[in-house]
Design an enzyme around this catalytic site. Structure first.
Site, short mmCIF file in Angstrom:
data_model
loop_
_atom_site.label_atom_id
_atom_site.label_comp_id
_atom_site.label_asym_id
_atom_site.label_seq_id
_atom_site.Cartn_x
_atom_site.Cartn_y
_atom_site.Cartn_z
N GLY A 161 1.72 -4.20 8.02
CA GLY A 161 2.93 -3.40 8.01
C GLY A 161 4.06 -4.00 8.81
N ASP A 221 -11.96 -0.57 6.92
CA ASP A 221 -11.15 0.42 6.22
C ASP A 221 -10.91 1.61 7.15
OD1 ASP A 221 -10.01 2.30 4.55
OD2 ASP A 221 -11.45 2.00 2.91
N ALA A 251 -0.62 3.08 7.56
CA ALA A 251 -0.18 4.24 6.78
C ALA A 251 -0.09 3.88 5.31
CB ALA A 251 1.18 4.75 7.26
N THR A 279 2.33 4.20 2.59
CA THR A 279 3.78 4.42 2.64
C THR A 279 4.46 4.35 1.28
OG1 THR A 279 4.15 2.07 3.11
CG2 THR A 279 3.96 3.56 5.01
N THR A 321 6.70 10.00 11.03
CA THR A 321 7.86 9.84 10.14
C THR A 321 8.77 11.06 10.12
OG1 THR A 321 8.47 9.54 7.79
CG2 THR A 321 6.42 10.66 8.23
N ASP A 322 10.02 10.82 9.78
CA ASP A 322 10.99 11.90 9.55
C ASP A 322 10.62 12.75 8.33
OD1 ASP A 322 11.71 9.32 8.21
OD2 ASP A 322 13.15 10.61 7.17
N TYR A 361 3.63 12.42 0.53
CA TYR A 361 3.62 11.50 1.66
C TYR A 361 3.91 12.24 2.96
CZ TYR A 361 5.49 8.15 5.01
OH TYR A 361 5.76 7.45 6.16
N LYS A 416 1.29 12.82 6.17
CA LYS A 416 1.60 12.38 7.53
C LYS A 416 1.58 13.55 8.51
CE LYS A 416 2.66 8.93 8.99
NZ LYS A 416 1.79 7.93 9.67
N TRP A 426 13.72 5.34 8.47
CA TRP A 426 14.54 4.29 7.86
C TRP A 426 14.22 2.91 8.47
CZ3 TRP A 426 20.16 5.96 6.27
CH2 TRP A 426 20.10 7.18 5.57
#
Length: 310
Positions: free
Chosen positions: A19, A45, A69, A71, A110-111, A135, A139, A160
């Site tokens: 990532g 995993d 994650a 994503t 995350t937002d 998503y 999360k 972002w």
């Protein structure tokens, strides 16, 4: 390296080796005596509990960062089980392994846990969550699993994210700018672009603080971290191409459009602006203005896009 110096080295174990944040953590400048080790699918995993237990136990990590994650925001709408396996179950496995090992956990969130309907203010850590996508829901469930399983945890929500690595808005814009003379960019979604390199720096600083003598309980809980200053995707694109023009990159005509003009399988929050005051108050950490962090990223990407002279 001597035996003594090896013994004094502290490891930050990072789940999610491929990532943007994990890659940036490998590139980060670390304090003396610290090292970063990333664990990806080649090692195990995250959705398999015994794999996570083995990796954490073998690492001897002082602090664990979960940057793994699922994503693929739009694809998650059609394969929710895959998103949940990583974002909820994987997070739970990491949190339980950290609790068993006695290692603090920093979990990246995350937002998208918010619905984005807040008007006139940035989202605070204690604002009600209401995800509007698979998503985001996966999360949010992962965040709760972390709270339930790991007493010493810090959940860090960001938004972002961009970098020279992986897939992100900056790389997409630069690619499309070379392919098309005009681009329509969403201008009614608001957020704060965040460099993965800045996230990596913040996470390292947090990890170091967590293991200092006398570290208090205020270091744990939920925090926000994003680039300083709000904009829109349209404003973000304008700055990307303004910076890229310095390096001879073509600048397409940008046309502001509404979210409804660019339908996607997953809904996006209209407001992703995060209030990052708590992180600054507790850790003394604040992100630079997003424009300042964007400049070196665009410069690095433009270097790789230069066509060879024949």
């Amino acid at each position: 390296m001597s035996e003594g110096s090896q013994a004094s080295t502290r490891t930050i174990l990072v789940f999610g080796s491929q990532g943007q944040v994990a890659t940036s953590l490998r590139e980060a400048i670390l304090p003396a005596g610290w090292t970063v080790r990333t664990a990806g699918r080649a090692e195990g995993d995250i959705a398999v509990r015994r794999d996570v237990d083995r990796i954490v136990a073998a690492s001897g990590a002082a602090v664990v960062i979960n940057a793994a994650a699922y994503t693929a925001v739009d694809r998650a709408e059609s394969e929710p089980e895959a998103a949940i396996a990583v974002n909820r179950d994987g997070a739970s496995h990491v949190a339980e392994a950290c609790a068993h090992a006695g290692a603090p956990l920093i979990h990246l969130s995350t937002d998208y846990v918010f619905d984005g309907r807040a008007v006139g203010h940035a989202y605070r850590e204690d604002d009600p969550i209401a995800p509007v996508s698979v998503y985001g829901a996966s999360k949010a469930e992962g965040d709760q699993a972390v709270r339930d399983a790991a007493p010493r945890h810090a959940i860090v929500r960001t938004a972002w994210v961009y970098s020279p690595h992986g897939q992100n808005f900056v790389k997409t814009m630069l690619r499309l700018g070379r392919e098309r003379p005009e681009l329509g960019i969403v201008a009614d979604q608001h957020g704060c672009p965040t460099a993965a390199a800045d996230i990596a720096g913040a996470l390292v600083a947090m990890a170091v603080r967590m293991v200092e003598p006398g570290a208090g309980s205020d270091l744990y809980g939920t925090f926000h971290f994003s680039g300083t200053g709000p904009t829109t995707w349209y404003g973000f694109a304008q700055e990307i191409f303004r910076l890229a023009a310095r390096h001879g990159h073509p600048a397409p005509l940008l046309r502001p459009i509404a979210t409804t003009d660019y339908p996607t399988p997953a809904a996006r929050p209209a407001n992703s602006v995060l209030d990052c005051g708590r992180l600054h108050a507790v850790y003394g950490i604040a992100a630079p203005a997003w424009q300042d962090s964007l400049a070196p990223c665009v410069a690095r990407l433009c270097e790789t896009l230069v066509e060879p002279v024949t």
